[in-house]
Design a protein around this motif. Structure first.
Motif, PDB file in Angstrom:
ATOM      1  N   LEU A  27       0.823  -1.205   0.000  1.00  0.00           N
ATOM      2  CA  LEU A  27       0.000   0.000   0.000  1.00  0.00           C
ATOM      3  C   LEU A  27       0.859   1.258   0.000  1.00  0.00           C
ATOM      4  O   LEU A  27       0.520   2.261  -0.645  1.00  0.00           O
ATOM      5  N   SER A  28       1.977   1.207   0.715  1.00  0.00           N
ATOM      6  CA  SER A  28       2.849   2.375   0.784  1.00  0.00           C
ATOM      7  C   SER A  28       3.479   2.687  -0.569  1.00  0.00           C
ATOM      8  O   SER A  28       3.876   3.820  -0.834  1.00  0.00           O
ATOM      9  N   LEU A  29       3.577   1.694  -1.444  1.00  0.00           N
ATOM     10  CA  LEU A  29       4.167   1.894  -2.764  1.00  0.00           C
ATOM     11  C   LEU A  29       3.175   2.462  -3.772  1.00  0.00           C
ATOM     12  O   LEU A  29       3.563   2.973  -4.822  1.00  0.00           O
ATOM     13  N   LEU A  30       1.904   2.363  -3.444  1.00  0.00           N
ATOM     14  CA  LEU A  30       0.882   2.798  -4.390  1.00  0.00           C
ATOM     15  C   LEU A  30       0.735   4.305  -4.453  1.00  0.00           C
ATOM     16  O   LEU A  30       0.226   4.846  -5.423  1.00  0.00           O
ATOM     17  N   GLY A  31       1.155   5.001  -3.383  1.00  0.00           N
ATOM     18  CA  GLY A  31       1.064   6.444  -3.376  1.00  0.00           C
ATOM     19  C   GLY A  31      -0.315   6.944  -2.985  1.00  0.00           C
ATOM     20  O   GLY A  31      -1.257   6.162  -2.822  1.00  0.00           O
ATOM     21  N   PRO A  32      -0.453   8.265  -2.820  1.00  0.00           N
ATOM     22  CA  PRO A  32      -1.719   8.851  -2.385  1.00  0.00           C
ATOM     23  C   PRO A  32      -2.848   8.602  -3.390  1.00  0.00           C
ATOM     24  O   PRO A  32      -2.635   8.635  -4.593  1.00  0.00           O
ATOM     25  N   LYS A  33      -4.045   8.366  -2.847  1.00  0.00           N
ATOM     26  CA  LYS A  33      -5.223   8.193  -3.690  1.00  0.00           C
ATOM     27  C   LYS A  33      -6.366   8.992  -3.089  1.00  0.00           C
ATOM     28  O   LYS A  33      -6.555   9.003  -1.877  1.00  0.00           O
ATOM     29  N   THR A  34      -7.112   9.676  -3.933  1.00  0.00           N
ATOM     30  CA  THR A  34      -8.215  10.509  -3.471  1.00  0.00           C
ATOM     31  C   THR A  34      -9.507  10.098  -4.169  1.00  0.00           C
ATOM     32  O   THR A  34      -9.513   9.839  -5.372  1.00  0.00           O
ATOM     33  N   TYR A  35     -10.586  10.024  -3.391  1.00  0.00           N
ATOM     34  CA  TYR A  35     -11.884   9.726  -3.984  1.00  0.00           C
ATOM     35  C   TYR A  35     -12.989  10.401  -3.191  1.00  0.00           C
ATOM     36  O   TYR A  35     -12.835  10.705  -2.010  1.00  0.00           O
ATOM     37  N   LYS A  36     -14.093  10.655  -3.851  1.00  0.00           N
ATOM     38  CA  LYS A  36     -15.265  11.248  -3.203  1.00  0.00           C
ATOM     39  C   LYS A  36     -16.175  10.126  -2.718  1.00  0.00           C
ATOM     40  O   LYS A  36     -16.573   9.275  -3.507  1.00  0.00           O
ATOM     41  N   ASP A  37     -16.469  10.135  -1.438  1.00  0.00           N
ATOM     42  CA  ASP A  37     -17.301   9.082  -0.876  1.00  0.00           C
ATOM     43  C   ASP A  37     -18.765   9.319  -1.258  1.00  0.00           C
ATOM     44  O   ASP A  37     -19.284  10.420  -1.079  1.00  0.00           O
ATOM     45  N   PRO A  38     -19.438   8.309  -1.787  1.00  0.00           N
ATOM     46  CA  PRO A  38     -20.831   8.485  -2.233  1.00  0.00           C
ATOM     47  C   PRO A  38     -21.853   8.527  -1.098  1.00  0.00           C
ATOM     48  O   PRO A  38     -23.009   8.902  -1.327  1.00  0.00           O
TER      49      PRO A  38
END
Length: 297
Positions: free
Chosen positions: A20-31
């Protein structure tokens, strides 16, 4: 064999965190989730590890995949003085510790003790001791909840966790079928240690399950039990949320079904809670609850 399985699971968790630490930041809008005050949508950003930054247009919250999403207490703005920041952070911590001690203080002395938890000498508000709410924030009670405490409810006429879960799921079935199981959202309000949250999630009948509670210690115990269950440890459709049922941080008309087991008698403001539940449920959504009907509470 048990020790080997535990070591193997811990190693797998380490590898998962590393990945997970290798995947980098991820942003999403919670529905579904929203700001508890404005009800505006929120944006969740993962730092690539297990912690989250949760933002609405007016406030910032935090959360962790290892515990829960905290939508009750916003992250305080940074201050110009390190000393004032330290004082600001230590004061709520001290009050939280003091509040956990209140159940063990004789009732005739609680008034004097509660005055110590007031804000700038003012009584009431968030720091006021509410017996049935704050009792369950005590770590000792959270530890004992599924180790004898909850089993006593059978003597009061409660059907038992397995039966109640089946009753609730049967009641929810028609509206879930209309929403489609893949997209349906079910909430377990005042979930405590996740007694019903786990049953709802393992049923596989819902697209998303939200276990919600006011108590950090209950949610921590719930997460521990979820992680210990092989059927749930990697369930990405199950979230734990810290909230106030009187200000539910969810969008209007976003929930298909909501369950509250042995909970309503613990809510400080029942009218506000019921109004919020009605707001969050979709038109035709269903609410299933069990509670005590004694004036004692």
């Amino acid at each position: 064999m048990a020790d080997y399985d535990l070591m193997k699971k811990e190693e797998l968790m380490k590898q998962k965190k590393k990945l997970l630490s290798l995947l980098g930041p991820k942003t999403y809008k919670d529905p579904v989730l929203a700001d508890p005050i404005t009800k505006e949508g929120i944006q969740i950003t993962s730092n690539g590890g297990t912690s989250y930054k949760i933002q609405s247009p007016t406030a910032t919250y935090k959360g962790s995949a290892e515990t829960y999403l905290d939508l009750l207490e916003p992250v305080p703005e940074s201050t110009s003085s390190d000393n004032s920041a330290s004082s600001s952070s230590s004061s709520p911590l001290l009050k939280a510790v003091m509040r956990q001690a209140v159940p063990f203080i004789p009732p005739n002395l609680r008034g004097q003790f509660s005055s110590l938890m007031s804000v700038d000498g003012e009584e009431g508000g968030e720091d006021e001791y509410v017996p049935m709410r704050d009792l369950f924030t005590n770590p000792t009670v959270s530890f004992a909840y599924e180790r004898g405490w909850r089993q006593q409810f059978a003597t009061a006429g409660f059907p038992g966790p397995d039966t109640e879960a089946e009753m609730a799921m049967d009641y929810f079935a028609p509206v879930v079928a209309m929403a489609s199981p893949q997209t349906s959202v079910v909430v377990d309000m005042s979930c405590a240690t996740g007694l019903f949250t786990r049953r709802l999630a393992t049923s596989g009948k819902y697209g998303r399950v939200l276990g919600c509670d006011y108590s950090p210690s209950m949610l921590t115990e719930a997460r521990r039990r979820i992680n210990a269950d092989p059927k749930l440890s990697n369930n990405n459709s199950l979230d734990l949320v810290r909230l106030d049922v009187g200000q539910i941080p969810m969008r209007t008309d976003s929930v298909d079904a909501l369950h509250a087991g042995a909970a309503m008698h613990c809510w400080p403001d029942l009218n506000a809670a019921m109004s919020e539940i009605h707001r969050t449920l979709k038109p035709g959504g269903r609410y299933f609850a069990t509670t005590f009907l004694s004036t004692f509470f």
